[in-house]
Design a protein around this motif. Sequence first.
Motif, mmCIF file in Angstrom:
data_model
loop_
_atom_site.group_PDB
_atom_site.id
_atom_site.type_symbol
_atom_site.label_atom_id
_atom_site.label_comp_id
_atom_site.label_asym_id
_atom_site.label_seq_id
_atom_site.Cartn_x
_atom_site.Cartn_y
_atom_site.Cartn_z
ATOM 1 N N PRO A 4 4.969 -41.505 -47.071
ATOM 2 C CA PRO A 4 3.759 -42.003 -46.420
ATOM 3 C C PRO A 4 3.032 -40.897 -45.639
ATOM 4 O O PRO A 4 3.684 -40.115 -44.957
ATOM 5 C CB PRO A 4 4.292 -43.067 -45.457
ATOM 6 C CG PRO A 4 5.642 -43.443 -46.002
ATOM 7 C CD PRO A 4 6.165 -42.239 -46.668
ATOM 8 N N ILE A 5 1.727 -40.886 -45.783
ATOM 9 C CA ILE A 5 0.908 -39.824 -45.197
ATOM 10 C C ILE A 5 0.826 -39.984 -43.667
ATOM 11 O O ILE A 5 0.920 -41.084 -43.146
ATOM 12 C CB ILE A 5 -0.505 -39.859 -45.830
ATOM 13 C CG1 ILE A 5 -1.231 -38.531 -45.628
ATOM 14 C CG2 ILE A 5 -1.319 -41.029 -45.294
ATOM 15 C CD1 ILE A 5 -2.522 -38.428 -46.439
ATOM 16 N N GLY A 6 0.675 -38.856 -42.974
ATOM 17 C CA GLY A 6 0.416 -38.898 -41.533
ATOM 18 C C GLY A 6 1.680 -38.815 -40.693
ATOM 19 O O GLY A 6 2.779 -39.046 -41.189
ATOM 20 N N ILE A 7 1.506 -38.449 -39.420
ATOM 21 C CA ILE A 7 2.655 -38.431 -38.516
ATOM 22 C C ILE A 7 2.656 -39.702 -37.690
ATOM 23 O O ILE A 7 1.636 -40.386 -37.563
ATOM 24 C CB ILE A 7 2.657 -37.182 -37.597
ATOM 25 C CG1 ILE A 7 1.442 -37.156 -36.680
ATOM 26 C CG2 ILE A 7 2.749 -35.906 -38.403
ATOM 27 C CD1 ILE A 7 1.536 -36.109 -35.596
ATOM 28 N N ASP A 8 3.828 -40.028 -37.130
ATOM 29 C CA ASP A 8 3.999 -41.297 -36.427
ATOM 30 C C ASP A 8 3.425 -41.241 -35.018
ATOM 31 O O ASP A 8 4.052 -40.747 -34.094
ATOM 32 C CB ASP A 8 5.487 -41.653 -36.373
ATOM 33 C CG ASP A 8 5.691 -43.038 -35.781
ATOM 34 O OD1 ASP A 8 4.689 -43.710 -35.447
ATOM 35 O OD2 ASP A 8 6.852 -43.447 -35.661
ATOM 36 N N ILE A 9 2.208 -41.748 -34.889
ATOM 37 C CA ILE A 9 1.622 -41.872 -33.548
ATOM 38 C C ILE A 9 1.252 -43.342 -33.299
ATOM 39 O O ILE A 9 0.458 -43.653 -32.423
ATOM 40 C CB ILE A 9 0.383 -40.956 -33.366
ATOM 41 C CG1 ILE A 9 -0.654 -41.195 -34.481
ATOM 42 C CG2 ILE A 9 0.794 -39.485 -33.335
ATOM 43 C CD1 ILE A 9 -1.993 -40.527 -34.229
ATOM 44 N N GLY A 10 1.822 -44.200 -34.143
ATOM 45 C CA GLY A 10 1.514 -45.625 -33.995
ATOM 46 C C GLY A 10 0.077 -45.956 -34.372
ATOM 47 O O GLY A 10 -0.517 -46.890 -33.840
ATOM 48 N N ALA A 11 -0.485 -45.193 -35.297
ATOM 49 C CA ALA A 11 -1.890 -45.380 -35.686
ATOM 50 C C ALA A 11 -2.103 -46.731 -36.349
ATOM 51 O O ALA A 11 -1.286 -47.184 -37.146
ATOM 52 C CB ALA A 11 -2.306 -44.255 -36.634
ATOM 53 N N ARG A 12 -3.200 -47.399 -35.996
ATOM 54 C CA ARG A 12 -3.528 -48.698 -36.583
ATOM 55 C C ARG A 12 -4.932 -48.704 -37.199
ATOM 56 O O ARG A 12 -5.125 -49.124 -38.312
ATOM 57 C CB ARG A 12 -3.452 -49.793 -35.503
ATOM 58 C CG ARG A 12 -2.035 -50.080 -35.011
ATOM 59 C CD ARG A 12 -1.207 -50.791 -36.087
ATOM 60 N NE ARG A 12 0.176 -51.040 -35.644
ATOM 61 C CZ ARG A 12 1.188 -50.212 -35.885
ATOM 62 N NH1 ARG A 12 0.974 -49.089 -36.547
ATOM 63 N NH2 ARG A 12 2.412 -50.506 -35.472
ATOM 64 N N THR A 13 -5.922 -48.255 -36.452
ATOM 65 C CA THR A 13 -7.304 -48.316 -36.936
ATOM 66 C C THR A 13 -7.570 -47.157 -37.895
ATOM 67 O O THR A 13 -6.832 -46.167 -37.890
ATOM 68 C CB THR A 13 -8.293 -48.203 -35.768
ATOM 69 O OG1 THR A 13 -8.160 -46.889 -35.208
ATOM 70 C CG2 THR A 13 -8.016 -49.236 -34.690
ATOM 71 N N PRO A 14 -8.632 -47.256 -38.705
ATOM 72 C CA PRO A 14 -8.960 -46.141 -39.604
ATOM 73 C C PRO A 14 -9.100 -44.806 -38.856
ATOM 74 O O PRO A 14 -8.597 -43.779 -39.323
ATOM 75 C CB PRO A 14 -10.291 -46.567 -40.224
ATOM 76 C CG PRO A 14 -10.215 -48.060 -40.229
ATOM 77 C CD PRO A 14 -9.503 -48.429 -38.956
ATOM 78 N N ALA A 15 -9.735 -44.821 -37.675
ATOM 79 C CA ALA A 15 -9.911 -43.575 -36.928
ATOM 80 C C ALA A 15 -8.569 -43.030 -36.465
ATOM 81 O O ALA A 15 -8.319 -41.823 -36.505
ATOM 82 C CB ALA A 15 -10.840 -43.800 -35.733
#
Lengths: 261, 106
Positions: free
Chosen positions: A214-225
Amino acid sequence: MSKLFNALREAIAREDAVAQATLVRGEPLGAKLLIYEDGRILGTLGHPELDEAVAADARALLPQGKIETRSYQLASGEEVDVYIESFLPPRRLVVIGAVHIAIPLVAMARELGYRTTVIDAREFFATRERFPHADELIVAWPDEALAQVPLGPQTDIVVLAHDEKFEDPALQVALRSRAGYIGAIGSRKTSEARAERLRQAGFSDEDIARIHGPIGIDIGARTPAEIAVSILAEIIAVRSGRDPRGAGSGLLPAKATAGND
Amino acid sequence: MRDILPEIEQWMAEGEEIALATVVRTAGSAPRPVGAKMAVTRSGRMAGSVSGGCVEGAVFELAQQVLESGRPQLVQYGISDEMAWDVGLSCGGIIDVFVEPLVRRG
């Protein structure tokens, strides 16, 4: 204004790789030398032997885009400091899938100095209205479109298409390229299924390991931004030689994130 | 450089006199890396930064002197001494900043 500064501006505008050396301790203080990728030089630091030594060092620093100050000893025995700065053509971010996440991703990538290209076969997705910040919008099948884009080490590829028929051909082209970063959206399960399809298509585990998914690092991202921040953070980490993989992306299942369109 | 080039181009088009400050060496926990840049015009405009805001004021003053004299200067900023009124880096570290005239009239 100096002729050399004009030459530097021209090289940057042409997207030529160029290094600029400045004498920051010693005389003539502030003297400059431009070193082009093809070996040409322009200007002088005021000492022929210094120009020669600095040009050789600058050519070695240039491909990595390095910036540093080095000390040199002149024929007279005097020690001087020369600041050498490399200017590489801008990095390019190629986004496959003109989906909702792609919009903040492209806007933020631009802030980071990226040239951005957005590719989607669906013309109502890849519109100028949705992507006012994109440098390039290509309406075509991803594998055909990727053939038109330079995919060297300065290029990062993000696959947000989240549909096998767009994603797989794009990833196959990406894996055959020298792209600096390859990432693909989707849950861990989706990523595993994708890896299996690529394995069957003849790609080695080593090839497939280039894909961040899965792409991205874990920062708890939810919204597209927020997801765009997480993806760009991962790209910056990889670019800086810090592979953040293993931490897991922590993203929602792709349906809840990529499916906002 | 690339990040502040649009401002520099704009200022050049407007006929501004411009000085350029560059971090050329760092030691310890410097707030910005080697290569960080700040451009300053004689009229008081600013773009970019060379620290986290600690020494920009001092660099701004120095840039004015450099534009006046036409002579570049290399200065070092270190850890701030609370007993002195000198500028310094609150976060520690040492930076060498090179300030040069980029566009100067006459």
